[in-house]
Motif scaffolding. Structure first.
Motif, PDB file in Angstrom:
ATOM      1  N   ILE A  12      28.938  40.396  46.532  1.00 43.32           N
ATOM      2  CA  ILE A  12      30.129  39.588  46.329  1.00 43.32           C
ATOM      3  C   ILE A  12      29.800  38.513  45.315  1.00 43.32           C
ATOM      4  CG2 ILE A  12      29.599  38.183  48.371  1.00 43.32           C
ATOM      5  CD1 ILE A  12      32.667  37.738  48.649  1.00 43.32           C
ATOM      6  N   ASP A  13      30.684  38.347  44.349  1.00 46.59           N
ATOM      7  CA  ASP A  13      30.540  37.320  43.323  1.00 46.59           C
ATOM      8  C   ASP A  13      31.852  36.557  43.272  1.00 46.59           C
ATOM      9  OD1 ASP A  13      30.174  35.709  41.116  1.00 46.59           O
ATOM     10  OD2 ASP A  13      29.436  37.316  39.828  1.00 46.59           O
ATOM     11  N   ASN A  43      33.912  29.799  42.939  1.00 46.75           N
ATOM     12  CA  ASN A  43      34.278  29.560  44.334  1.00 46.75           C
ATOM     13  C   ASN A  43      33.089  29.900  45.227  1.00 46.75           C
ATOM     14  OD1 ASN A  43      37.020  28.910  43.717  1.00 46.75           O
ATOM     15  ND2 ASN A  43      37.404  31.087  43.441  1.00 46.75           N
ATOM     16  N   ALA A  44      33.148  29.435  46.459  1.00 46.13           N
ATOM     17  CA  ALA A  44      32.052  29.688  47.404  1.00 46.13           C
ATOM     18  C   ALA A  44      32.288  30.986  48.174  1.00 46.13           C
ATOM     19  CB  ALA A  44      31.934  28.530  48.384  1.00 46.13           C
ATOM     20  N   VAL A  45      31.197  31.703  48.430  1.00 46.23           N
ATOM     21  CA  VAL A  45      31.246  32.881  49.286  1.00 46.23           C
ATOM     22  C   VAL A  45      31.609  32.409  50.695  1.00 46.23           C
ATOM     23  CG1 VAL A  45      29.853  34.712  50.331  1.00 46.23           C
ATOM     24  CG2 VAL A  45      29.544  34.145  47.919  1.00 46.23           C
ATOM     25  N   LEU A  60      30.392  35.675  55.723  1.00 53.18           N
ATOM     26  CA  LEU A  60      29.748  36.811  55.081  1.00 53.18           C
ATOM     27  C   LEU A  60      28.257  36.583  54.841  1.00 53.18           C
ATOM     28  CD1 LEU A  60      32.499  37.762  52.462  1.00 53.18           C
ATOM     29  CD2 LEU A  60      31.981  38.890  54.637  1.00 53.18           C
ATOM     30  N   VAL A  61      27.780  35.386  55.188  1.00 57.39           N
ATOM     31  CA  VAL A  61      26.384  35.017  54.956  1.00 57.39           C
ATOM     32  C   VAL A  61      25.694  34.827  56.304  1.00 57.39           C
ATOM     33  CG1 VAL A  61      24.858  33.339  53.858  1.00 57.39           C
ATOM     34  CG2 VAL A  61      27.098  33.816  52.849  1.00 57.39           C
ATOM     35  N   SER A  71      27.506  31.064  45.383  1.00 58.05           N
ATOM     36  CA  SER A  71      28.525  31.633  44.500  1.00 58.05           C
ATOM     37  C   SER A  71      28.474  33.164  44.488  1.00 58.05           C
ATOM     38  CB  SER A  71      28.375  31.101  43.077  1.00 58.05           C
ATOM     39  OG  SER A  71      27.137  31.490  42.517  1.00 58.05           O
ATOM     40  N   SER A  72      27.283  33.736  44.756  1.00 55.99           N
ATOM     41  CA  SER A  72      27.206  35.191  44.840  1.00 55.99           C
ATOM     42  C   SER A  72      26.109  35.602  45.810  1.00 55.99           C
ATOM     43  CB  SER A  72      26.969  35.823  43.464  1.00 55.99           C
ATOM     44  OG  SER A  72      25.677  35.549  43.002  1.00 55.99           O
TER      45      SER A  72
END
Length: 146
Positions: free
Chosen positions: A84-85, A89-91, A95-96, A114-115
């Motif tokens: 994801i990039d 914007n912030a991820v 998802l982390v 960011s990615s």
């Protein structure tokens, strides 16, 4: 016999890639269930700009999703997130992995991701300030990547 084998090998080499086709759509219904769930959960109001379906030579698809806000998500054949990039914007935190979020909060105060690239043995993370970090699959810090 060697000539026959060489001929067959050449045919496979040239015909195989010709059978693999990419297609582009805006219909998110073509995505596997897990990919649709990620989009619905983390980007419920963001429209899909387009989806590139990369049909692999030996079966299966990969899906490259571009959202209207510029976010790019890559999914495998099962709908698992590969990358994801989010650009500037912030991820989304969900998802982390939690250990990765905690490490960044502790050591890079105020920085956002960011990615994120999910590989077979590690996570590659890029922060908004351009710093690249590597983590193992459990979320343990490995190193700062040059």
């Amino acid at each position: 016999m060697k000539k026959l084998f060489a001929l067959i090998a050449l045919m496979v080499m040239f015909i195989g890639p010709a059978c693999a086709r990419d297609s582009i759509t805006r219909d998110s219904n073509v995505l596997p269930a897990e990919a649709k769930s990620i989009l619905k959960t983390y980007y419920p109001k963001t429209q899909v700009n387009h989806i590139k379906i990369d049909s692999k030579t030996f079966g299966g698809n990969e899906y490259d999703v571009i959202l209207a806000d510029g976010t790019e998500l890559d999914f495998d054949n099962d709908g698992k997130l590969k990358e994801i990039d989010c650009g500037m914007n912030a991820v989304p935190d969900g998802l982390v992995l939690k250990p990765i979020r905690e490490y960044i909060a502790k050591n890079f105060n105020g920085q956002k991701i960011s990615s994120l690239e999910i590989k077979s043995r590690k996570y590659d993370v890029e922060l908004m300030n351009g710093v690249d970090l590597e983590f193992d699959r459990a979320g343990n810090f490995i190193r700062i990547d040059d």
